[in-house]
Design an enzyme around this catalytic site. Structure first.
Site, PDB file in Angstrom:
ATOM      1  N   GLU A  98      33.713  41.598  27.916  1.00  0.00           N
ATOM      2  CA  GLU A  98      33.464  40.877  27.336  1.00  0.00           C
ATOM      3  C   GLU A  98      33.558  39.973  27.266  1.00  0.00           C
ATOM      4  OE1 GLU A  98      38.630  39.967  26.291  1.00  0.00           O
ATOM      5  OE2 GLU A  98      38.039  39.332  24.437  1.00  0.00           O
ATOM      6  N   ASP A 138      43.863  50.544  41.612  1.00  0.00           N
ATOM      7  CA  ASP A 138      43.963  51.098  39.895  1.00  0.00           C
ATOM      8  C   ASP A 138      44.504  50.646  38.987  1.00  0.00           C
ATOM      9  OD1 ASP A 138      45.127  53.213  38.622  1.00  0.00           O
ATOM     10  OD2 ASP A 138      46.305  54.362  40.361  1.00  0.00           O
ATOM     11  N   HIS A 184      33.478  32.817  20.566  1.00  0.00           N
ATOM     12  CA  HIS A 184      33.300  34.058  20.571  1.00  0.00           C
ATOM     13  C   HIS A 184      32.291  34.466  19.614  1.00  0.00           C
ATOM     14  CE1 HIS A 184      36.400  36.371  23.420  1.00  0.00           C
ATOM     15  NE2 HIS A 184      37.224  34.591  23.438  1.00  0.00           N
ATOM     16  N   LYS A 186      52.665  51.905  36.141  1.00  0.00           N
ATOM     17  CA  LYS A 186      52.362  52.377  35.148  1.00  0.00           C
ATOM     18  C   LYS A 186      52.310  52.961  33.345  1.00  0.00           C
ATOM     19  CE  LYS A 186      48.988  54.480  37.810  1.00  0.00           C
ATOM     20  NZ  LYS A 186      47.790  55.354  38.293  1.00  0.00           N
TER      21      LYS A 186
HETATM   22  C1  LIG Z   1      33.314  29.348  26.135  1.00  0.00           C
HETATM   23  C2  LIG Z   1      34.122  28.242  26.363  1.00  0.00           C
HETATM   24  C3  LIG Z   1      34.130  28.623  27.989  1.00  0.00           C
HETATM   25  C4  LIG Z   1      33.601  27.136  26.596  1.00  0.00           C
HETATM   26  O1  LIG Z   1      33.625  25.704  26.124  1.00  0.00           O
HETATM   27  P1  LIG Z   1      32.770  24.525  26.530  1.00  0.00           P
HETATM   28  O2  LIG Z   1      34.151  23.257  27.339  1.00  0.00           O
HETATM   29  O3  LIG Z   1      32.566  24.065  24.995  1.00  0.00           O
HETATM   30  O4  LIG Z   1      31.804  24.583  27.464  1.00  0.00           O
HETATM   31  P2  LIG Z   1      30.528  23.457  27.759  1.00  0.00           P
HETATM   32  O5  LIG Z   1      29.701  23.782  27.605  1.00  0.00           O
HETATM   33  O6  LIG Z   1      30.810  21.906  27.281  1.00  0.00           O
HETATM   34  O7  LIG Z   1      31.113  23.997  29.098  1.00  0.00           O
HETATM   35  C5  LIG Z   1      32.409  23.525  30.209  1.00  0.00           C
HETATM   36  C6  LIG Z   1      32.494  24.359  31.210  1.00  0.00           C
HETATM   37  O8  LIG Z   1      33.150  26.277  31.045  1.00  0.00           O
HETATM   38  C7  LIG Z   1      32.036  27.050  31.467  1.00  0.00           C
HETATM   39  N1  LIG Z   1      31.372  27.877  30.802  1.00  0.00           N
HETATM   40  C8  LIG Z   1      30.951  27.231  29.502  1.00  0.00           C
HETATM   41  N2  LIG Z   1      29.650  28.549  29.527  1.00  0.00           N
HETATM   42  C9  LIG Z   1      29.522  28.968  29.799  1.00  0.00           C
HETATM   43  C10 LIG Z   1      28.621  29.910  30.539  1.00  0.00           C
HETATM   44  N3  LIG Z   1      27.976  30.524  29.667  1.00  0.00           N
HETATM   45  N4  LIG Z   1      28.438  30.027  31.285  1.00  0.00           N
HETATM   46  C11 LIG Z   1      29.478  30.033  32.652  1.00  0.00           C
HETATM   47  N5  LIG Z   1      30.563  29.710  32.029  1.00  0.00           N
HETATM   48  C12 LIG Z   1      30.761  28.902  31.354  1.00  0.00           C
HETATM   49  C13 LIG Z   1      31.433  25.745  32.558  1.00  0.00           C
HETATM   50  O9  LIG Z   1      32.731  25.851  33.622  1.00  0.00           O
HETATM   51  C14 LIG Z   1      30.939  24.962  32.206  1.00  0.00           C
HETATM   52  O10 LIG Z   1      31.897  23.350  33.505  1.00  0.00           O
HETATM   53  P3  LIG Z   1      29.593  23.092  34.113  1.00  0.00           P
HETATM   54  O11 LIG Z   1      29.639  23.974  34.423  1.00  0.00           O
HETATM   55  O12 LIG Z   1      28.761  23.542  32.549  1.00  0.00           O
HETATM   56  O13 LIG Z   1      30.227  21.884  34.720  1.00  0.00           O
HETATM   57  C15 LIG Z   1      35.359  28.808  25.257  1.00  0.00           C
HETATM   58  O14 LIG Z   1      35.224  27.766  24.500  1.00  0.00           O
HETATM   59  C16 LIG Z   1      36.358  29.114  25.866  1.00  0.00           C
HETATM   60  O15 LIG Z   1      36.660  28.658  27.331  1.00  0.00           O
HETATM   61  N6  LIG Z   1      36.982  29.726  24.884  1.00  0.00           N
HETATM   62  C17 LIG Z   1      37.550  30.673  25.332  1.00  0.00           C
HETATM   63  C18 LIG Z   1      37.450  32.097  25.271  1.00  0.00           C
HETATM   64  C19 LIG Z   1      38.654  33.005  25.695  1.00  0.00           C
HETATM   65  O16 LIG Z   1      39.509  32.402  26.779  1.00  0.00           O
HETATM   66  N7  LIG Z   1      37.788  34.127  25.594  1.00  0.00           N
HETATM   67  C20 LIG Z   1      39.585  35.123  26.526  1.00  0.00           C
HETATM   68  C21 LIG Z   1      39.469  35.736  25.955  1.00  0.00           C
HETATM   69  S1  LIG Z   1      40.394  36.224  24.042  1.00  0.00           S
HETATM   70  C22 LIG Z   1      41.258  37.562  23.974  1.00  0.00           C
HETATM   71  O17 LIG Z   1      40.916  38.370  24.945  1.00  0.00           O
HETATM   72  C23 LIG Z   1      42.267  37.572  24.154  1.00  0.00           C
HETATM   73  C24 LIG Z   1      42.941  37.223  23.288  1.00  0.00           C
HETATM   74  C25 LIG Z   1      42.693  35.335  21.740  1.00  0.00           C
HETATM   75  O18 LIG Z   1      43.196  38.396  22.495  1.00  0.00           O
HETATM   76  C26 LIG Z   1      44.498  36.997  23.551  1.00  0.00           C
HETATM   77  C27 LIG Z   1      45.584  35.806  22.362  1.00  0.00           C
HETATM   78  O19 LIG Z   1      45.721  36.277  21.306  1.00  0.00           O
HETATM   79  O20 LIG Z   1      45.703  35.129  22.683  1.00  0.00           O
HETATM   80  N1  LIG Z   2      50.704  59.161  44.990  1.00  0.00           N
HETATM   81  C1  LIG Z   2      51.077  58.753  43.560  1.00  0.00           C
HETATM   82  O1  LIG Z   2      51.794  58.730  43.021  1.00  0.00           O
HETATM   83  C2  LIG Z   2      50.588  57.334  43.380  1.00  0.00           C
HETATM   84  C3  LIG Z   2      49.221  57.702  43.497  1.00  0.00           C
HETATM   85  N2  LIG Z   2      48.203  56.074  43.554  1.00  0.00           N
HETATM   86  C4  LIG Z   2      46.563  56.477  44.252  1.00  0.00           C
HETATM   87  O2  LIG Z   2      47.275  56.115  45.035  1.00  0.00           O
HETATM   88  C5  LIG Z   2      46.358  55.232  46.189  1.00  0.00           C
HETATM   89  C6  LIG Z   2      46.172  53.767  46.852  1.00  0.00           C
HETATM   90  O3  LIG Z   2      48.233  54.575  47.597  1.00  0.00           O
HETATM   91  P1  LIG Z   2      47.915  53.741  48.974  1.00  0.00           P
HETATM   92  O4  LIG Z   2      49.099  54.243  49.227  1.00  0.00           O
HETATM   93  O5  LIG Z   2      47.921  52.080  48.441  1.00  0.00           O
HETATM   94  O6  LIG Z   2      46.103  54.037  49.658  1.00  0.00           O
HETATM   95  P2  LIG Z   2      45.979  54.839  50.303  1.00  0.00           P
HETATM   96  O7  LIG Z   2      47.024  56.099  50.079  1.00  0.00           O
HETATM   97  O8  LIG Z   2      44.532  55.047  50.424  1.00  0.00           O
HETATM   98  O9  LIG Z   2      46.406  54.875  52.072  1.00  0.00           O
HETATM   99  C7  LIG Z   2      45.923  54.145  52.434  1.00  0.00           C
HETATM  100  C8  LIG Z   2      46.440  54.172  53.813  1.00  0.00           C
HETATM  101  O10 LIG Z   2      45.839  52.804  55.096  1.00  0.00           O
HETATM  102  C9  LIG Z   2      46.191  52.930  56.090  1.00  0.00           C
HETATM  103  N3  LIG Z   2      45.822  51.812  56.398  1.00  0.00           N
HETATM  104  C10 LIG Z   2      44.823  51.085  57.151  1.00  0.00           C
HETATM  105  N4  LIG Z   2      45.407  49.838  57.917  1.00  0.00           N
HETATM  106  C11 LIG Z   2      46.009  49.382  56.951  1.00  0.00           C
HETATM  107  C12 LIG Z   2      47.098  48.433  56.180  1.00  0.00           C
HETATM  108  N5  LIG Z   2      46.257  46.974  57.053  1.00  0.00           N
HETATM  109  N6  LIG Z   2      48.148  47.656  55.823  1.00  0.00           N
HETATM  110  C13 LIG Z   2      48.448  49.165  54.984  1.00  0.00           C
HETATM  111  N7  LIG Z   2      48.188  50.064  54.454  1.00  0.00           N
HETATM  112  C14 LIG Z   2      47.189  50.487  55.681  1.00  0.00           C
HETATM  113  C15 LIG Z   2      47.605  53.651  56.130  1.00  0.00           C
HETATM  114  O11 LIG Z   2      47.699  54.911  57.002  1.00  0.00           O
HETATM  115  P3  LIG Z   2      49.149  54.927  57.159  1.00  0.00           P
HETATM  116  O12 LIG Z   2      50.533  55.066  56.102  1.00  0.00           O
HETATM  117  O13 LIG Z   2      49.219  56.279  58.131  1.00  0.00           O
HETATM  118  O14 LIG Z   2      49.594  54.086  58.627  1.00  0.00           O
HETATM  119  C16 LIG Z   2      47.863  53.842  54.490  1.00  0.00           C
HETATM  120  O15 LIG Z   2      48.519  54.900  53.767  1.00  0.00           O
HETATM  121  C17 LIG Z   2      45.347  54.789  44.621  1.00  0.00           C
HETATM  122  O16 LIG Z   2      44.360  56.135  44.849  1.00  0.00           O
HETATM  123  C18 LIG Z   2      46.239  54.865  43.761  1.00  0.00           C
HETATM  124  O17 LIG Z   2      45.532  55.693  42.353  1.00  0.00           O
HETATM  125  C19 LIG Z   2      48.429  55.889  42.327  1.00  0.00           C
HETATM  126  C20 LIG Z   2      50.015  55.644  41.957  1.00  0.00           C
HETATM  127  C21 LIG Z   2      50.648  57.450  41.802  1.00  0.00           C
END
Ligand SMILES: CC(C)(COP(=O)([O-])OP(=O)([O-])OC[C@H]1O[C@@H](n2cnc3c(N)ncnc32)[C@H](O)[C@@H]1OP(=O)([O-])[O-])[C@@H](O)C(=O)NCCC(=O)NCCSC(=O)C[C@@](C)(O)CC(=O)[O-]
Ligand SMILES: NC(=O)C1=CN([C@@H]2O[C@H](COP(=O)(O)OP(=O)(O)OC[C@H]3O[C@@H](n4cnc5c(N)ncnc54)[C@H](OP(=O)(O)O)[C@@H]3O)[C@@H](O)[C@H]2O)C=CC1
Length: 407
Positions: free
Chosen positions: A102, A306, A402, A231
């Site tokens: 996005e 996940d 956007h 989920k």
């Molecule tokens: C686009 C901006 C950031 C411009 O914003 P601006 O203030 O006009 O930008 P600027 O050129 O003055 O730059 C300000 C800062 O923005 C950053 N920045 C600026 N441009 C870049 C770039 N190209 N790459 C990386 N960073 C960038 C950077 O940190 C920069 O600071 P600087 O480094 O220059 O000091 C602003 O207009 C903005 O944030 N718009 C909002 C966009 C947004 O949040 N979209 C989210 C997705 S929308 C969606 O998926 C969900 C939705 C909307 O449907 C949910 C809902 O219903 O609400």
């Molecule tokens: N089974 C299900 O119903 C579902 C499974 N999933 C899937 O499950 C997976 C994640 O399960 P998850 O149990 O997290 O991972 P894993 O099954 O990959 O197991 C991770 C293992 O790592 C070991 N481990 C080593 N170091 C650490 C530590 N520091 N902290 C914790 N554990 C450690 C543990 O072994 P030990 O236990 O022997 O100590 C642990 O069981 C994902 O792939 C996800 O997509 C997602 C949703 C549902």
């Protein structure tokens, strides 16, 4: 013996000599995936060569991350920050890796990070932690249900012993019963340390269910009874939490809001109330935020979480208000962020690289601290995204941003 080529393997599948999903038993994993691409391309006329470009070890993912491997999908990764995260798991300046397609999203979160950084960084804390699995048992009726609830209250140590026999890291925290007619749901909650824990909790709960069936008249209907709740959008996760409940906040000086975000603290607070609170209430939403799902999904994809659990990750409330000094206070509270730094997809090389950017790859010291730090980083990422988008709505820049960056 020489390895069969993908063409040989594909021919043997066509002849009915090999099964499509068992090719790894007869060839190396890369050849097996290439043979599947040949067969699927033949059946669909699709060009599958791009799926053959992947950076992971096909043998390592086969059987633990994926079946019927075809190849890999690439998602661009950008970076936002650095932003200082003052977290319960430590304070650090962090770069945030974001996988998304996005346009404008990374720019927006980057802007939010730079504004938060100007304001001295963000604070984040995990306030509750525990992965849940809730099997459903059938009982004869309400009297037996009540008896099972009483039995559960008195027998948590026995359930703990059984559950924890399956894991060296997991700890059973509690078991909460819910009764609906002749159904008893037992919501087991575990400290899964650095693992997201869904496999761990499921395997441990299976063992505890054997004890319940052996010691009571209840009969296990399903190991997951949906009160877990995994989920699916569910109020129980929003209220009780699941995975990590994590909160982040920052106070941004008025001048910074005006100069860097082209709006005012009052406008952001008002938009937050009318949009994120009133609008979400009217929509019957569970998440009272603007786009927390964007930050959660992009960081989940980058770090090997996940992706289906973005459903729970977006269960968040954003607040914004003007302080007594006229500055902007903004917060985001994620009720059910399910994350791990070990297990699942975290071991893939590109996902490991993103975890290393954050400084949280692998198990933490103490265990659980890396997953806490990841949760706190995602919460600050979500905070930066909320701040920037609310500001863009305040300055009326959403559509122009956007139009410029997103198409
Ligand atoms: C686009 C901006 C950031 C411009 O914003 P601006 O203030 O006009 O930008 P600027 O050129 O003055 O730059 C300000 C800062 O923005 C950053 N920045 C600026 N441009 C870049 C770039 N190209 N790459 C990386 N960073 C960038 C950077 O940190 C920069 O600071 P600087 O480094 O220059 O000091 C602003 O207009 C903005 O944030 N718009 C909002 C966009 C947004 O949040 N979209 C989210 C997705 S929308 C969606 O998926 C969900 C939705 C909307 O449907 C949910 C809902 O219903 O609400
Ligand atoms: N089974 C299900 O119903 C579902 C499974 N999933 C899937 O499950 C997976 C994640 O399960 P998850 O149990 O997290 O991972 P894993 O099954 O990959 O197991 C991770 C293992 O790592 C070991 N481990 C080593 N170091 C650490 C530590 N520091 N902290 C914790 N554990 C450690 C543990 O072994 P030990 O236990 O022997 O100590 C642990 O069981 C994902 O792939 C996800 O997509 C997602 C949703 C549902």
């Amino acid at each position: 013996m020489s390895q069969p080529t993908p063409a040989d393997l594909a021919a043997r599948v066509r002849d009915g000599d090999l099964r499509f999903h068992e090719l790894e038993d007869h060839a190396d994993a890369d050849a097996a995936a290439a043979a599947r691409r040949l067969l699927v391309a033949e059946a669909t006329d699709a060009d599958l060569d791009p799926l053959g470009e992947y950076a992971f070890d096909a043998a390592a993912v086969h059987g633990s991350n994926i079946e019927n491997t075809l190849g890999g999908v690439q998602v661009p990764v950008g970076v936002a920050g650095p932003v200082t995260v003052d977290g319960g798991a430590g304070t650090a300046e962090r770069y945030l890796p974001l996988a998304t397609t996005e346009g404008a999203l990374v720019a927006s979160i980057n802007r939010g990070c730079s504004v938060v950084e100007d304001a001295g960084g963000a604070t984040a804390r995990v306030t509750k932690s525990g992965m849940t699995r809730a099997p459903v048992f059938q009982v004869a009726g309400v009297a037996e249900a009540e008896a099972l609830v009483a039995w559960l209250r008195d027998n948590v140590p026995a359930l703990r012993e059984a559950a924890e026999s399956t894991t060296s890291h997991g700890e059973l925290l509690d078991v909460t019963p819910y009764v609906v007619g002749n159904n008893v749901f037992c919501r087991f909650r575990y400290d899964t340390k650095d693992a997201m824990g869904m496999n761990m909790a499921t395997i441990a709960t299976r063992e505890a269910c054997d004890v319940i069936e052996a010691e009571t008249d209840a009969s296990l209907v399903a190991l997951s009874g949906n009160l877990c709740s995994d989920k699916k959008p569910a109020a129980i996760n929003a209220v009780e939490g699941r995975g990590r409940s994590v909160v982040a906040d920052a106070t941004v000086p008025r001048e910074t809001v005006e100069e860097r975000l082209h709006t005012t603290p009052e406008a952001i607070a008002e938009i937050n109330t009318r949009k994120n609170l009133v609008g979400s209430a009217k929509a019957g939403a569970l998440g009272f935020n603007a786009h927390v799902a964007n930050a959660v999904a992009a960081m989940f994809l980058a770090t090997g979480q996940d992706e289906a659990q973005v459903v729970e990750g977006a269960n968040a409330i954003t607040t914004a208000e003007t302080t007594a000094d006229g500055d902007l206070y903004v917060s985001v509270s994620l009720a059910s962020l399910e994350v791990g730094t070990v297990g699942g997809g975290t071991k893939l090389p590109t996902q490991q690289a993103s975890l290393e950017i954050l400084g949280v790859a692998g198990g933490g010291d103490p265990a659980g601290s890396n997953a806490d730090a990841l949760a706190e980083s995602i919460a600050v990422c979500a905070l930066a995204g909320e701040l920037s988008l609310l500001a863009a709505l305040g300055s009326r820049h959403l559509s122009s941003a956007h139009a410029e960056l997103g198409r």
